[in-house]
Each structure stands twice: as C-alpha cells, then as structure tokens.
Design a protein around this motif. Structure first.
Motif, short mmCIF file in Angstrom:
data_model
loop_
_atom_site.label_atom_id
_atom_site.label_comp_id
_atom_site.label_asym_id
_atom_site.label_seq_id
_atom_site.Cartn_x
_atom_site.Cartn_y
_atom_site.Cartn_z
N ALA A 41 0.80 -1.23 0.00
CA ALA A 41 0.00 0.00 0.00
C ALA A 41 0.83 1.27 0.00
CB ALA A 41 -0.93 0.00 1.22
N THR A 42 1.99 1.26 0.66
CA THR A 42 2.69 2.52 0.91
C THR A 42 3.17 3.24 -0.34
OG1 THR A 42 4.70 1.24 1.40
CG2 THR A 42 3.37 1.98 3.27
N PRO A 43 3.43 2.57 -1.49
CA PRO A 43 3.81 3.34 -2.68
C PRO A 43 2.65 4.04 -3.39
CG PRO A 43 4.75 1.11 -2.73
CD PRO A 43 3.68 1.13 -1.69
N LEU A 44 1.43 3.91 -2.87
CA LEU A 44 0.25 4.42 -3.57
C LEU A 44 -0.15 5.80 -3.05
CD1 LEU A 44 -2.01 3.90 -5.63
CD2 LEU A 44 -3.27 2.71 -3.83
N VAL A 45 -0.48 6.70 -3.99
CA VAL A 45 -0.88 8.07 -3.65
C VAL A 45 -2.16 8.42 -4.41
CG1 VAL A 45 -0.24 10.51 -3.71
CG2 VAL A 45 1.51 8.78 -3.28
N LEU A 46 -3.16 8.92 -3.69
CA LEU A 46 -4.33 9.51 -4.33
C LEU A 46 -3.92 10.89 -4.82
CD1 LEU A 46 -7.33 9.70 -5.09
CD2 LEU A 46 -7.82 10.37 -2.73
N ALA A 47 -3.69 11.02 -6.12
CA ALA A 47 -3.04 12.21 -6.66
C ALA A 47 -4.00 13.32 -7.03
CB ALA A 47 -2.21 11.83 -7.89
N ASP A 48 -5.24 12.98 -7.43
CA ASP A 48 -6.16 14.03 -7.87
C ASP A 48 -7.60 13.52 -7.82
OD1 ASP A 48 -6.88 16.57 -8.78
OD2 ASP A 48 -6.76 16.00 -10.88
N VAL A 49 -8.50 14.43 -7.55
CA VAL A 49 -9.94 14.18 -7.65
C VAL A 49 -10.54 15.40 -8.31
CG1 VAL A 49 -12.07 13.60 -6.44
CG2 VAL A 49 -9.87 12.86 -5.49
N THR A 50 -11.27 15.22 -9.40
CA THR A 50 -11.82 16.36 -10.12
C THR A 50 -13.35 16.42 -9.97
OG1 THR A 50 -11.99 15.10 -12.19
CG2 THR A 50 -9.96 16.33 -11.82
#
Length: 269
Positions: A218-227
């Motif tokens: 899990a740790t390499p994962l990033v929620l980068a954007d929500v539009t």
C-alpha cells in the motif's frame, strides 16, 4: 453556513486508512479532532453537517488531493485547519461549493499514482500491459468487490530512476484494484507472466480470480487528484508552504533511513 471543500495531503504510513475504525489511528480521526478543537463540530455530533470525503484510502496509502467537504464557518481556511492538525496531515486548498455538494458522489474522476520500485523491469512490457488494461473493461478479477467492477480506465507509466510510476485514472476504483494492477504490471514487466495474462484477467472466464493476482504493497500508492465539474480550488499560500515544509521534513527522515539501511545491507559480507 456555506459548504466548503478542502484539499488534504497526508502521509498515510502512520494511519490505518482514511476512514474511522475502532481502536486504530486513521486520517479521519485526526481531521475530526481538529474540527472539534476549532469548535466547528457542535456538541453531540460526530461529523459536521454535509460531511463527506472523496474516497477511502487503505492503510498506508497517502494522498495529495483527498477532498472533504462540509458546512464550515467563513473563517475556517486551510491554514486555520492546519493549526490543529498533525504534521502528517495538511490542508492546502479550498473551494466554496453549492449546497447539496457531495465529495464522494460528485467526483467525476480520480487519479492514483503507484511508485513501483522496478530497477530491472522491462518498461516496454509494462507499458504494453497498461495499454491492454486501458479503456472500457470489467476488472472483477482485480478486486474482491462483487459489483461495480466495470470501469473506463486510463493507465500510463513513466520511468523515474529505479522507479516506474504508474498513473491510473477512472471515474472510480473498486477495492484494491489499483494495487492489483500494479502487481500484474510488475509480473508482466519482470517476465514472470506473459502479456496474454492481462487479457485472461480481463476476460469473463478467467481462472485467476481475485485470489490469482496479489495485492501490491500500500505505501507506494498516492491519491493524486480528484476532479469535480465546475469546482475550482484556491490554494492557500500559507497552508501550502506549511504542507511543503512538513513533507520535506518527512522526506529527509525517509531518505536518511534508506541510507542507513543501505549501509547495513552493503556492509554485510
């Protein structure tokens, strides 16, 4: 009071996910504690009126643009919210949104980045796997969810030194879908699976099933954007600077730990 949406960035490593759970630390716990500290929560309420978040991130997953919205007083800026948040969680932008806005249901598109450590991975094979995953598909074999598994996915990757950064965008994602895609791409890129396995996983009669493709860490994962259609976020300069400083400190600590680990690894003959 107006409904206001906030962009939150957080280092997910110390937390057992975004959503509140009994007896474990979560991002939502510290956010709601900050709202209590700022007297935004009325006595007896667990959450403010209109409260919702863009999504639930798993334990260890980080975010750059997690979005929460609720009825907030005019004075509650990202900087004011940061005054009651720990350094692992920072608000950095906001937008006033119409009444009835829902941070979960009104999200049009979500983008995740997965930082796959892959110094020896074949980038061409990884890109070919992502090409086959892109477009309209049913990802039922890449999640334990039993409904809502059909998606239109845009999937690309870029090499950054020893890392292959996967960027995945869709209207929404099923449980563990991104992390299972990362595991599948890694297997294809490493030559452990043939490219046709992607087609088999996407097929209706695949024997892989949810148990056939492992869930990447899990740790390499990033929620980068929500539009959100028609919603423009305003960056709070003071809050953004506070966020950059907080995460820069954490980056130095992580780099130092990696350096020490490398010293130990390389020194054992």
């Amino acid at each position: 009071m107006p409904t206001r949406a906030f962009r939150l960035a957080y280092d997910g490593r110390p937390y057992s996910g975004f959503q509140r759970q009994p007896d474990v630390p979560t991002v939502e716990d510290v956010l709601l504690a900050a709202l209590r500290d700022r007297d935004v929560l009325d006595e007896g309420r667990d959450v403010p009126p209109g409260y919702a978040a863009a999504g639930r991130t798993d334990a260890g997953v980080s975010a750059l643009a997690q979005t929460v919205a609720f009825e907030a007083p005019d004075w509650l800026s990202p900087a004011a919210l940061n005054g009651a948040l720990p350094a692992t969680v920072r608000a950095w932008a906001h937008a006033d949104v119409p009444d009835g806005f829902h941070a979960t249901h009104d999200a049009r598109r979500r983008t995740y980045r997965y930082h796959l450590y892959a110094p020896a991975l074949d980038d061409g094979r990884a890109r070919a796997a992502l090409d086959r995953l892109s477009g309209e598909g049913d990802f039922h074999n890449l999640t334990t969810d039993d409904k809502g598994t059909a998606r239109r996915l845009d999937a690309t990757c870029d090499r950054d030194g020893d890392f292959l950064v996967l960027t995945l965008s869709a209207g929404g994602f099923a449980r563990h879908m991104v992390r299972r895609i990362a595991a599948l791409v890694r297997a294809v890129g490493a030559g452990e699976s043939d490219l046709d396995r992607v087609d088999r996983v996407l097929g209706p009669d695949s024997l892989d099933g949810p148990a056939g493709v492992p869930t990447a860490p899990a740790t390499p994962l990033v929620l980068a954007d929500v539009t959100y259609p028609g919603v423009d976020f305003t960056v709070d300069p003071d809050a953004a600077e506070s966020a950059r400083e907080a995460f820069a400190d954490r980056r130095v600590a992580a780099l130092t730990a990696a350096r020490v680990g490398g010293d130990l690894c390389d020194g054992i003959e």
